[in-house]
Design a protein around this motif. Structure first.
Motif, PDB file in Angstrom:
ATOM      1  N   VAL A 260      55.470  33.249  55.755  1.00 11.88           N
ATOM      2  CA  VAL A 260      55.864  33.809  54.543  1.00 11.88           C
ATOM      3  C   VAL A 260      55.396  33.101  53.075  1.00 11.88           C
ATOM      4  O   VAL A 260      55.656  31.911  53.164  1.00 11.88           O
ATOM      5  N   GLU A 261      54.985  33.791  52.313  1.00 12.02           N
ATOM      6  CA  GLU A 261      54.686  33.236  50.996  1.00 12.02           C
ATOM      7  C   GLU A 261      55.906  33.691  49.984  1.00 12.02           C
ATOM      8  O   GLU A 261      55.754  34.849  49.660  1.00 12.02           O
ATOM      9  N   PHE A 262      56.581  32.647  49.594  1.00 11.57           N
ATOM     10  CA  PHE A 262      57.635  32.904  48.692  1.00 11.57           C
ATOM     11  C   PHE A 262      57.329  32.960  47.317  1.00 11.57           C
ATOM     12  O   PHE A 262      56.261  32.418  47.000  1.00 11.57           O
ATOM     13  N   LYS A 263      58.119  33.347  46.386  1.00 13.04           N
ATOM     14  CA  LYS A 263      57.874  33.149  45.112  1.00 13.04           C
ATOM     15  C   LYS A 263      57.708  31.767  44.491  1.00 13.04           C
ATOM     16  O   LYS A 263      58.353  30.854  44.935  1.00 13.04           O
ATOM     17  N   ASN A 264      56.932  31.481  43.453  1.00 11.68           N
ATOM     18  CA  ASN A 264      56.467  30.111  43.114  1.00 11.68           C
ATOM     19  C   ASN A 264      57.970  29.423  42.394  1.00 11.68           C
ATOM     20  O   ASN A 264      58.600  30.272  41.875  1.00 11.68           O
ATOM     21  N   ASP A 265      58.087  28.090  42.591  1.00 13.37           N
ATOM     22  CA  ASP A 265      59.038  27.427  42.107  1.00 13.37           C
ATOM     23  C   ASP A 265      60.609  27.596  42.409  1.00 13.37           C
ATOM     24  O   ASP A 265      61.480  27.698  41.632  1.00 13.37           O
ATOM     25  N   MET A 266      60.573  28.471  43.701  1.00 12.74           N
ATOM     26  CA  MET A 266      61.900  28.895  43.989  1.00 12.74           C
ATOM     27  C   MET A 266      62.650  27.620  44.553  1.00 12.74           C
ATOM     28  O   MET A 266      62.170  26.772  45.270  1.00 12.74           O
ATOM     29  N   VAL A 271      65.315  29.929  48.986  1.00 12.04           N
ATOM     30  CA  VAL A 271      64.531  30.061  50.037  1.00 12.04           C
ATOM     31  C   VAL A 271      65.153  30.230  51.353  1.00 12.04           C
ATOM     32  O   VAL A 271      65.019  31.150  51.985  1.00 12.04           O
ATOM     33  N   PHE A 272      66.432  29.407  51.518  1.00  9.00           N
ATOM     34  CA  PHE A 272      67.048  29.306  52.850  1.00  9.00           C
ATOM     35  C   PHE A 272      67.799  30.721  52.718  1.00  9.00           C
ATOM     36  O   PHE A 272      67.909  31.375  53.875  1.00  9.00           O
ATOM     37  N   GLU A 273      68.397  31.118  51.467  1.00  9.00           N
ATOM     38  CA  GLU A 273      69.009  32.226  51.609  1.00  9.00           C
ATOM     39  C   GLU A 273      68.249  33.391  51.906  1.00  9.00           C
ATOM     40  O   GLU A 273      68.501  34.468  52.654  1.00  9.00           O
ATOM     41  N   SER A 274      67.118  33.363  51.335  1.00  7.06           N
ATOM     42  CA  SER A 274      66.161  34.505  51.813  1.00  7.06           C
ATOM     43  C   SER A 274      65.609  34.477  53.073  1.00  7.06           C
ATOM     44  O   SER A 274      65.409  35.700  53.860  1.00  7.06           O
ATOM     45  N   VAL A 275      65.472  33.502  53.782  1.00  7.45           N
ATOM     46  CA  VAL A 275      65.227  33.223  55.247  1.00  7.45           C
ATOM     47  C   VAL A 275      66.166  33.794  56.343  1.00  7.45           C
ATOM     48  O   VAL A 275      66.092  34.636  56.891  1.00  7.45           O
ATOM     49  N   GLU A 295      58.053  30.342  58.524  1.00  7.64           N
ATOM     50  CA  GLU A 295      57.668  29.092  57.792  1.00  7.64           C
ATOM     51  C   GLU A 295      57.307  29.478  56.638  1.00  7.64           C
ATOM     52  O   GLU A 295      56.492  30.548  56.434  1.00  7.64           O
ATOM     53  N   ALA A 296      57.498  29.062  55.462  1.00  5.11           N
ATOM     54  CA  ALA A 296      56.981  29.141  54.071  1.00  5.11           C
ATOM     55  C   ALA A 296      55.594  28.556  54.043  1.00  5.11           C
ATOM     56  O   ALA A 296      55.227  27.044  53.618  1.00  5.11           O
ATOM     57  N   ASN A 297      54.624  29.152  54.267  1.00  3.72           N
ATOM     58  CA  ASN A 297      53.313  28.675  54.431  1.00  3.72           C
ATOM     59  C   ASN A 297      52.232  29.653  53.820  1.00  3.72           C
ATOM     60  O   ASN A 297      51.481  30.326  54.216  1.00  3.72           O
TER      61      ASN A 297
END
Length: 312
Positions: A260-266, A271-275, A295-297
Protein backbone atom coordinates in the motif's frame (compact mmCIF):
# COMPACT_ATOMS: atom_id res chain seq x y z
CA UNK A 1 -16.54 -28.28 8.25
CA UNK A 2 -19.21 -29.96 10.40
CA UNK A 3 -21.60 -29.88 7.44
CA UNK A 4 -18.91 -31.51 5.30
CA UNK A 5 -18.50 -34.34 7.81
CA UNK A 6 -22.23 -35.08 7.62
CA UNK A 7 -21.93 -35.29 3.83
CA UNK A 8 -18.96 -37.68 4.03
CA UNK A 9 -20.50 -39.88 6.74
CA UNK A 10 -23.71 -40.17 4.72
CA UNK A 11 -21.77 -41.21 1.63
CA UNK A 12 -19.69 -43.74 3.57
CA UNK A 13 -22.69 -45.42 5.19
CA UNK A 14 -24.57 -45.73 1.92
CA UNK A 15 -21.58 -46.99 -0.08
CA UNK A 16 -20.69 -49.65 2.50
CA UNK A 17 -24.14 -51.22 2.40
CA UNK A 18 -24.35 -50.96 -1.38
CA UNK A 19 -20.88 -52.47 -1.98
CA UNK A 20 -21.63 -55.57 0.11
CA UNK A 21 -24.94 -56.14 -1.66
CA UNK A 22 -23.44 -55.64 -5.12
CA UNK A 23 -20.63 -58.12 -4.51
CA UNK A 24 -23.12 -60.77 -3.38
CA UNK A 25 -25.39 -60.30 -6.38
CA UNK A 26 -22.43 -60.08 -8.81
CA UNK A 27 -21.29 -63.48 -7.52
CA UNK A 28 -24.78 -64.96 -7.93
CA UNK A 29 -25.55 -63.61 -11.41
CA UNK A 30 -22.06 -63.35 -12.94
CA UNK A 31 -22.68 -59.78 -14.13
CA UNK A 32 -19.51 -57.92 -15.10
CA UNK A 33 -21.12 -54.49 -14.87
CA UNK A 34 -22.48 -55.35 -11.41
CA UNK A 35 -18.99 -56.36 -10.29
CA UNK A 36 -17.67 -53.05 -11.63
CA UNK A 37 -20.34 -51.24 -9.64
CA UNK A 38 -19.35 -53.21 -6.53
CA UNK A 39 -15.72 -52.17 -7.03
CA UNK A 40 -16.88 -48.60 -7.55
CA UNK A 41 -18.83 -48.57 -4.27
CA UNK A 42 -15.92 -50.15 -2.39
CA UNK A 43 -13.53 -47.49 -3.67
CA UNK A 44 -16.03 -44.78 -2.72
CA UNK A 45 -16.24 -46.20 0.81
CA UNK A 46 -12.47 -46.14 1.18
CA UNK A 47 -12.38 -42.64 -0.25
CA UNK A 48 -14.81 -41.42 2.41
CA UNK A 49 -12.48 -42.77 5.10
CA UNK A 50 -9.51 -40.94 3.53
CA UNK A 51 -11.48 -37.70 3.33
CA UNK A 52 -12.34 -37.98 7.03
CA UNK A 53 -8.64 -38.55 7.79
CA UNK A 54 -7.75 -35.46 5.77
CA UNK A 55 -10.43 -33.36 7.46
CA UNK A 56 -9.19 -34.37 10.91
CA UNK A 57 -5.51 -33.79 10.13
CA UNK A 58 -6.21 -30.43 8.49
CA UNK A 59 -7.62 -29.10 11.80
CA UNK A 60 -4.25 -29.37 13.56
CA UNK A 61 -2.84 -26.07 14.76
CA UNK A 62 0.35 -24.58 13.44
CA UNK A 63 3.74 -25.48 14.88
CA UNK A 64 7.39 -24.62 14.28
CA UNK A 65 7.54 -26.64 11.05
CA UNK A 66 4.11 -25.56 9.77
CA UNK A 67 3.48 -22.06 11.15
CA UNK A 68 0.39 -21.55 9.00
CA UNK A 69 -1.20 -24.78 10.17
CA UNK A 70 -2.18 -27.93 8.29
CA UNK A 71 -5.30 -26.71 6.50
CA UNK A 72 -4.01 -27.66 3.04
CA UNK A 73 -3.61 -31.30 4.05
CA UNK A 74 -7.25 -31.87 3.08
CA UNK A 75 -6.21 -31.05 -0.49
CA UNK A 76 -3.50 -33.72 -0.40
CA UNK A 77 -5.95 -36.40 0.75
CA UNK A 78 -8.52 -35.35 -1.85
CA UNK A 79 -5.79 -35.82 -4.48
CA UNK A 80 -5.14 -39.35 -3.17
CA UNK A 81 -8.89 -40.02 -3.40
CA UNK A 82 -8.95 -38.87 -7.02
CA UNK A 83 -5.99 -41.11 -7.88
CA UNK A 84 -7.73 -44.09 -6.28
CA UNK A 85 -10.89 -43.41 -8.26
CA UNK A 86 -8.82 -43.29 -11.45
CA UNK A 87 -6.64 -46.33 -10.72
CA UNK A 88 -8.79 -48.72 -8.71
CA UNK A 89 -12.28 -47.65 -9.73
CA UNK A 90 -11.72 -46.81 -13.38
CA UNK A 91 -8.83 -49.15 -14.10
CA UNK A 92 -10.32 -52.28 -12.53
CA UNK A 93 -13.74 -51.67 -14.10
CA UNK A 94 -12.20 -51.32 -17.56
CA UNK A 95 -10.07 -54.44 -17.00
CA UNK A 96 -13.05 -56.47 -15.81
CA UNK A 97 -15.13 -55.27 -18.77
CA UNK A 98 -12.45 -56.21 -21.29
CA UNK A 99 -12.12 -59.65 -19.72
CA UNK A 100 -15.90 -60.17 -19.95
CA UNK A 101 -15.89 -59.04 -23.59
CA UNK A 102 -13.10 -61.52 -24.39
CA UNK A 103 -14.76 -64.35 -22.46
CA UNK A 104 -18.48 -63.56 -22.29
CA UNK A 105 -20.69 -65.55 -19.95
CA UNK A 106 -24.49 -65.33 -19.95
CA UNK A 107 -26.26 -63.89 -16.91
CA UNK A 108 -27.97 -66.48 -14.72
CA UNK A 109 -30.77 -64.37 -13.22
CA UNK A 110 -30.85 -60.64 -14.04
CA UNK A 111 -33.80 -60.06 -11.69
CA UNK A 112 -31.46 -59.65 -8.70
CA UNK A 113 -29.37 -57.14 -10.61
CA UNK A 114 -32.39 -54.91 -11.14
CA UNK A 115 -33.39 -55.14 -7.48
CA UNK A 116 -29.92 -54.20 -6.27
CA UNK A 117 -29.51 -51.42 -8.82
CA UNK A 118 -32.83 -49.91 -7.76
CA UNK A 119 -31.91 -50.12 -4.06
CA UNK A 120 -28.47 -48.65 -4.79
CA UNK A 121 -30.06 -45.78 -6.72
CA UNK A 122 -32.16 -44.95 -3.64
CA UNK A 123 -29.15 -44.94 -1.29
CA UNK A 124 -26.95 -43.03 -3.72
CA UNK A 125 -29.78 -40.56 -4.26
CA UNK A 126 -30.02 -39.92 -0.52
CA UNK A 127 -26.26 -39.37 -0.25
CA UNK A 128 -26.32 -37.12 -3.33
CA UNK A 129 -29.22 -35.16 -1.85
CA UNK A 130 -27.31 -34.56 1.40
CA UNK A 131 -24.30 -33.26 -0.54
CA UNK A 132 -26.43 -31.03 -2.79
CA UNK A 133 -28.24 -29.64 0.25
CA UNK A 134 -24.89 -28.68 1.79
CA UNK A 135 -23.90 -26.80 -1.38
CA UNK A 136 -27.24 -24.96 -1.61
CA UNK A 137 -27.05 -24.07 2.07
CA UNK A 138 -23.67 -22.39 1.60
CA UNK A 139 -23.96 -20.94 -1.89
CA UNK A 140 -26.13 -17.88 -1.20
CA UNK A 141 -27.04 -16.15 -4.47
CA UNK A 142 -24.24 -17.72 -6.50
CA UNK A 143 -25.06 -20.17 -9.33
CA UNK A 144 -24.78 -23.78 -8.18
CA UNK A 145 -21.70 -24.86 -10.15
CA UNK A 146 -19.84 -21.63 -9.40
CA UNK A 147 -20.58 -22.06 -5.70
CA UNK A 148 -19.38 -25.66 -5.85
CA UNK A 149 -16.08 -24.58 -7.41
CA UNK A 150 -15.65 -21.52 -5.17
CA UNK A 151 -16.29 -23.48 -1.98
CA UNK A 152 -12.71 -24.85 -2.01
CA UNK A 153 -14.03 -27.67 0.16
CA UNK A 154 -12.81 -30.85 -1.56
CA UNK A 155 -14.83 -33.15 0.71
CA UNK A 156 -18.20 -31.83 -0.47
CA UNK A 157 -17.01 -31.44 -4.06
CA UNK A 158 -15.66 -35.01 -4.10
CA UNK A 159 -18.87 -36.52 -2.70
CA UNK A 160 -20.98 -34.61 -5.24
CA UNK A 161 -18.73 -35.84 -8.07
CA UNK A 162 -18.64 -39.42 -6.77
CA UNK A 163 -22.40 -39.63 -6.26
CA UNK A 164 -23.05 -38.12 -9.69
CA UNK A 165 -20.77 -40.73 -11.23
CA UNK A 166 -22.41 -43.45 -9.12
CA UNK A 167 -25.93 -42.57 -10.30
CA UNK A 168 -24.75 -42.42 -13.91
CA UNK A 169 -22.89 -45.72 -13.43
CA UNK A 170 -26.02 -47.38 -12.08
CA UNK A 171 -27.92 -46.29 -15.18
CA UNK A 172 -25.17 -47.66 -17.42
CA UNK A 173 -25.11 -50.95 -15.48
CA UNK A 174 -28.89 -51.31 -15.77
CA UNK A 175 -28.74 -50.72 -19.51
CA UNK A 176 -25.90 -53.22 -19.82
CA UNK A 177 -27.74 -55.92 -17.86
CA UNK A 178 -30.97 -55.38 -19.79
CA UNK A 179 -29.31 -55.32 -23.23
CA UNK A 180 -27.18 -58.36 -22.41
CA UNK A 181 -30.22 -60.39 -21.35
CA UNK A 182 -32.72 -59.08 -23.93
CA UNK A 183 -30.44 -59.51 -26.95
CA UNK A 184 -28.71 -62.58 -25.49
CA UNK A 185 -25.36 -60.86 -25.99
CA UNK A 186 -23.28 -61.14 -22.78
CA UNK A 187 -20.61 -59.00 -24.40
CA UNK A 188 -22.83 -55.94 -23.87
CA UNK A 189 -22.54 -56.39 -20.11
CA UNK A 190 -18.78 -56.19 -20.46
CA UNK A 191 -19.10 -53.09 -22.64
CA UNK A 192 -21.17 -51.46 -19.87
CA UNK A 193 -18.38 -52.24 -17.41
CA UNK A 194 -15.85 -50.51 -19.68
CA UNK A 195 -18.15 -47.49 -19.96
CA UNK A 196 -18.41 -47.29 -16.16
CA UNK A 197 -14.62 -47.40 -15.91
CA UNK A 198 -14.23 -44.58 -18.44
CA UNK A 199 -16.81 -42.53 -16.53
CA UNK A 200 -14.89 -42.97 -13.27
CA UNK A 201 -11.62 -42.05 -14.97
CA UNK A 202 -13.18 -38.83 -16.32
CA UNK A 203 -14.52 -37.87 -12.88
CA UNK A 204 -11.10 -38.59 -11.36
CA UNK A 205 -9.38 -36.28 -13.85
CA UNK A 206 -11.73 -33.43 -12.84
CA UNK A 207 -11.01 -34.04 -9.14
CA UNK A 208 -7.25 -34.23 -9.77
CA UNK A 209 -7.40 -30.90 -11.61
CA UNK A 210 -9.26 -29.23 -8.73
CA UNK A 211 -6.85 -30.62 -6.10
CA UNK A 212 -3.81 -29.65 -8.15
CA UNK A 213 -4.83 -26.00 -8.32
CA UNK A 214 -5.26 -25.77 -4.55
CA UNK A 215 -2.08 -27.70 -3.75
CA UNK A 216 0.14 -25.45 -5.86
CA UNK A 217 -1.17 -22.28 -4.21
CA UNK A 218 -4.42 -21.19 -5.83
CA UNK A 219 -5.63 -17.79 -4.67
CA UNK A 220 -8.93 -15.91 -4.61
CA UNK A 221 -10.47 -15.04 -7.97
CA UNK A 222 -9.51 -11.82 -9.76
CA UNK A 223 -12.86 -10.13 -9.19
CA UNK A 224 -12.52 -10.59 -5.43
CA UNK A 225 -8.94 -9.31 -5.52
CA UNK A 226 -10.04 -6.20 -7.44
CA UNK A 227 -12.83 -5.61 -4.92
CA UNK A 228 -10.25 -5.74 -2.10
CA UNK A 229 -7.97 -3.29 -3.88
CA UNK A 230 -10.83 -0.86 -4.56
CA UNK A 231 -11.94 -1.08 -0.94
CA UNK A 232 -8.41 -0.36 0.31
CA UNK A 233 -8.08 2.66 -1.98
CA UNK A 234 -11.29 4.08 -0.49
CA UNK A 235 -9.47 4.59 2.81
CA UNK A 236 -8.76 8.33 3.25
CA UNK A 237 -5.10 7.72 4.13
CA UNK A 238 -4.31 5.58 1.07
CA UNK A 239 -3.03 7.01 -2.20
CA UNK A 240 -2.81 3.73 -4.11
CA UNK A 241 -2.95 0.01 -3.44
CA UNK A 242 -1.24 -2.85 -5.16
CA UNK A 243 -3.06 -5.96 -6.34
CA UNK A 244 -3.51 -8.26 -3.32
CA UNK A 245 -1.66 -11.58 -3.39
CA UNK A 246 -3.70 -14.41 -1.88
CA UNK A 247 -3.42 -18.14 -1.25
CA UNK A 248 -5.81 -20.69 0.24
CA UNK A 249 -4.40 -22.27 3.41
CA UNK A 250 -7.56 -24.37 3.76
CA UNK A 251 -11.20 -24.36 2.63
CA UNK A 252 -12.05 -21.48 4.98
CA UNK A 253 -8.68 -19.76 5.45
CA UNK A 254 -6.98 -17.36 3.05
CA UNK A 255 -3.59 -15.66 3.39
CA UNK A 256 -3.40 -12.14 1.92
CA UNK A 257 -0.43 -9.82 1.42
CA UNK A 258 -0.85 -6.26 0.22
CA UNK A 259 1.50 -3.42 -0.73
CA UNK A 260 0.00 0.00 0.00
CA UNK A 261 1.15 3.55 -0.78
CA UNK A 262 -0.01 5.85 2.01
CA UNK A 263 -0.17 9.61 1.81
CA UNK A 264 3.15 11.41 2.16
CA UNK A 265 4.43 12.54 5.57
CA UNK A 266 1.79 10.64 7.51
CA UNK A 267 2.62 10.10 11.20
CA UNK A 268 3.25 6.50 12.16
CA UNK A 269 0.19 6.51 14.41
CA UNK A 270 -2.08 7.35 11.49
CA UNK A 271 -0.47 4.65 9.34
CA UNK A 272 -1.09 2.06 12.05
CA UNK A 273 -4.67 3.21 12.47
CA UNK A 274 -5.24 3.02 8.70
CA UNK A 275 -3.80 -0.51 8.58
CA UNK A 276 -6.09 -1.64 11.41
CA UNK A 277 -9.07 -0.05 9.67
CA UNK A 278 -8.25 -1.73 6.36
CA UNK A 279 -7.75 -5.15 7.99
CA UNK A 280 -11.05 -4.89 9.85
CA UNK A 281 -12.91 -3.91 6.66
CA UNK A 282 -11.41 -6.79 4.67
CA UNK A 283 -12.19 -9.38 7.35
CA UNK A 284 -15.73 -8.09 7.76
CA UNK A 285 -16.50 -8.41 4.04
CA UNK A 286 -14.41 -11.49 3.15
CA UNK A 287 -14.81 -14.00 5.98
CA UNK A 288 -12.24 -16.43 4.62
CA UNK A 289 -9.40 -13.93 4.82
CA UNK A 290 -7.91 -14.82 8.19
CA UNK A 291 -4.31 -13.62 7.80
CA UNK A 292 -3.49 -10.18 6.34
CA UNK A 293 -0.05 -8.66 5.92
CA UNK A 294 0.04 -5.02 4.78
CA UNK A 295 3.31 -3.29 3.93
CA UNK A 296 3.76 0.43 3.29
CA UNK A 297 5.74 -0.02 0.07
CA UNK A 298 5.05 2.67 -2.56
CA UNK A 299 7.86 1.41 -4.81
CA UNK A 300 6.22 -2.03 -5.05
CA UNK A 301 2.85 -0.47 -5.79
CA UNK A 302 4.25 1.63 -8.63
CA UNK A 303 6.26 -1.28 -10.03
CA UNK A 304 3.16 -3.45 -10.08
CA UNK A 305 1.12 -0.71 -11.77
CA UNK A 306 3.79 -0.44 -14.49
CA UNK A 307 3.92 -4.21 -14.91
CA UNK A 308 0.14 -4.37 -15.34
CA UNK A 309 0.16 -1.44 -17.72
CA UNK A 310 -1.90 0.70 -15.40
CA UNK A 311 -5.00 -1.38 -16.10
CA UNK A 312 -7.66 -1.74 -13.42
Amino acid sequence: MAESRVVVYGAMAGNTAIAITKFIVAGITGSSSMLSEAIHSTVDTGNSVLLLVGMKRSKRKGDAEHPFGYGREIYFWSLIVAILIFGLGGGMSIYEGIQHIRHPEPLTDPKWNYIVLAAAAVFEGISFGIAIHAVFKAKGKEPFFKALHDSKDPSTFTVVAEDSAALAGLAIAAIGVFASHYFEMPVLDGAASVAIGLLLAAVAVVLIWESRGLLVGEGMDKNTARAVRDMVEEDPMVMKSGFPLTMYLGPEEVLMTLDVEFKNDMPAEQVFESVRRIESAIRARFKRVKRIYIEANPQAVRAQAERLGGSR
